[in-house]
Design a protein around this motif. Structure first.
Motif: not given
Length: 73
Positions: A1-6, A32, A50-53, A56
């Motif tokens: 499952m894809e990370e939610p956008r932040k 991303d 983004t989906h990235a933390q 990152d």
């Protein structure tokens, strides 16, 4: 499952010109490709959706030669 956008707001030290702003945006999009990046060169800030933390994003900017810190609000 894809990370939610932040929704991230980051202070980026070392951006002094449009070339720097372009390099910052390019580095984030390598992490991303679907990220929405808005660089505020005057205030040294980057708004990223983004989906990235955030850690990152900070790491790729550090690798590109910029120091990034997460901001609140």
């Amino acid at each position: 499952m894809e990370e939610p956008r932040k929704d991230l707001l980051m202070q980026v030290d070392g951006m002094t010109c449009q070339g720097c702003a372009d390099a910052v945006a390019k580095a984030i999009r390598r992490l991303d490709p679907g990220a929405k990046v808005d660089v505020d060169l005057d205030h040294g800030r980057v708004h990223v959706v983004t989906h990235a933390q955030s850690i990152d994003v900070a790491r790729v900017l550090d690798a590109a030669g910029y120091e990034a810190h997460g901001m609140t609000g």
